[in-house]
Write a protein that holds these residues in place. Structure first.
Motif, short mmCIF file in Angstrom:
data_model
loop_
_atom_site.label_atom_id
_atom_site.label_comp_id
_atom_site.label_asym_id
_atom_site.label_seq_id
_atom_site.Cartn_x
_atom_site.Cartn_y
_atom_site.Cartn_z
N UNK A 19 19.41 63.15 71.19
CA UNK A 19 19.34 64.36 72.01
C UNK A 19 20.74 64.77 72.44
N UNK A 20 21.48 63.85 73.04
CA UNK A 20 22.84 64.09 73.49
C UNK A 20 23.57 62.76 73.49
N UNK A 21 24.77 62.72 72.98
CA UNK A 21 25.52 61.46 73.00
C UNK A 21 25.86 61.06 74.44
N UNK A 22 26.02 62.05 75.33
CA UNK A 22 26.25 61.72 76.74
C UNK A 22 25.02 61.04 77.34
N UNK A 23 23.84 61.54 77.02
CA UNK A 23 22.61 60.90 77.51
C UNK A 23 22.44 59.52 76.91
N UNK A 24 22.74 59.38 75.64
CA UNK A 24 22.65 58.08 74.98
C UNK A 24 23.64 57.10 75.59
N UNK A 25 24.82 57.58 75.95
CA UNK A 25 25.81 56.71 76.58
C UNK A 25 25.29 56.17 77.91
N UNK A 26 24.63 57.02 78.68
CA UNK A 26 24.05 56.58 79.95
C UNK A 26 22.98 55.52 79.72
N UNK A 27 22.17 55.70 78.69
CA UNK A 27 21.11 54.72 78.40
C UNK A 27 21.69 53.39 77.96
N UNK A 28 22.76 53.42 77.17
CA UNK A 28 23.28 52.19 76.60
C UNK A 28 24.34 51.51 77.46
N UNK A 29 24.93 52.23 78.39
CA UNK A 29 26.05 51.69 79.17
C UNK A 29 25.79 50.32 79.78
N UNK A 30 24.62 50.06 80.38
CA UNK A 30 24.41 48.75 81.01
C UNK A 30 24.46 47.57 80.04
N UNK A 31 24.21 47.81 78.77
CA UNK A 31 24.16 46.69 77.82
C UNK A 31 25.42 46.55 76.97
N UNK A 32 26.39 47.40 77.16
CA UNK A 32 27.59 47.37 76.34
C UNK A 32 28.63 46.41 76.91
N UNK A 33 29.22 45.61 76.03
CA UNK A 33 30.19 44.60 76.47
C UNK A 33 31.57 45.17 76.70
N UNK A 34 31.89 46.30 76.10
CA UNK A 34 33.21 46.90 76.23
C UNK A 34 33.14 48.37 75.89
N UNK A 35 34.29 49.07 75.90
CA UNK A 35 34.29 50.49 75.56
C UNK A 35 33.70 50.72 74.18
#
Length: 265
Positions: A19-35
């Motif tokens: 839908x939006x890479x910004x929305x996807x970033x919000x969804x995935x942010x908690x599980x990402x180990x780094x940038x």
């Protein structure tokens, strides 16, 4: 550039559609180990500044870098200048006719080869090519401390001028202005290392060298522009950008700092 130039410590996610890479970033942010860069080959509901829709089409670049930077929101906001410089370098790297070096000449800020396209940075977060808008940047943060840097680039197609706000810079595409046919994946391979270089510089030396490099590439520096802040407007000479990233205009009332807004030529 190829994936062998990918910066150490940065993740990479490529999605066929979102839908939006910004929305996807919000969804995935908690599980990402780094940038981590999140690239979508198709984005169905992209968004731009102030809630506007970002018109996207197949073959264009839509990506978000999600990270957890140190420092407060004011420091995080300076990443828009880092992203702009990285975009500038990535475009130049993908287009042999563009020279990425600043000239120091305020009337012609770049060393451009004869007949080549002209590229410049527009405050606060656009990239211009031959005077048209090629790319835009949108920063978002959330309560977890994640910062998402959304970037859209018209690689193959540009929206029709009727689809943008009245008075705004007309959109252009990289293909139409330079003849370069660049895929989103190849553009990401050029953009990610450039961002990592400027981010490392920012962490080591602060905003000063970023600010200097940005001003060397700034559109309309030393010229009269209009800044719009909601319903208010201020016209003056584009003097500089200060240490906080605010636009400084020289007006009849003296120097005026514009911390946020839209610029019109």
């Amino acid at each position: 550039m190829s994936t062998k130039d990918w910066p150490v410590g940065y993740g990479r996610i490529i999605l066929p559609e979102v839908d939006s890479t910004l929305s996807e970033a919000t969804r995935q942010a908690p599980s990402l180990a780094g940038p981590t860069w999140i690239l979508a080959l198709r984005q169905t509901t992209g968004r731009g500044r102030r809630g506007r829709a970002w018109v996207d089409s197949a073959g264009n670049f839509a990506a978000t870098l999600v990270m957890h930077p140190e420092g407060g929101p004011e420091r995080a906001a300076l990443r828009s200048f880092i992203a702009a410089l990285a975009l500038y370098d990535a475009v130049c790297g993908c287009c042999p006719g563009l020279d990425p070096g600043p000239s120091g000449n305020n009337s012609k800020r770049l060393r451009i080869r004869s007949g080549a396209a002209r590229i410049a940075l527009k405050w606060p977060n656009d990239v211009l090519l031959n005077g048209g808008k090629l790319a835009g940047i949108l920063l978002e943060s959330n309560s977890t401390g994640a910062l998402s840097i959304g970037i859209g680039v018209n690689l193959l197609n540009a929206p029709d001028a009727t689809q943008v706000e009245q008075g705004a810079v007309p959109p252009v595409s990289l293909l139409s202005e330079t003849g370069a046919n660049v895929t989103p994946e190849d553009f990401l391979n050029a953009l990610a290392p450039a961002f990592a270089r400027y981010e490392a510089q920012f962490k080591t030396y602060g905003f000063a060298p970023i600010r200097t490099a940005w001003l060397d590439r700034a559109a309309r520096l030393g010229q009269v522009i209009t800044a719009r802040m909601g319903t208010a407007e201020q016209t003056g000479t584009f003097e500089t950008v200060d240490d906080s990233g605010a636009l400084i205009l020289r007006t009849n009332q003296g120097l005026q700092a514009i911390p946020a807004g839209e610029v019109y030529f």
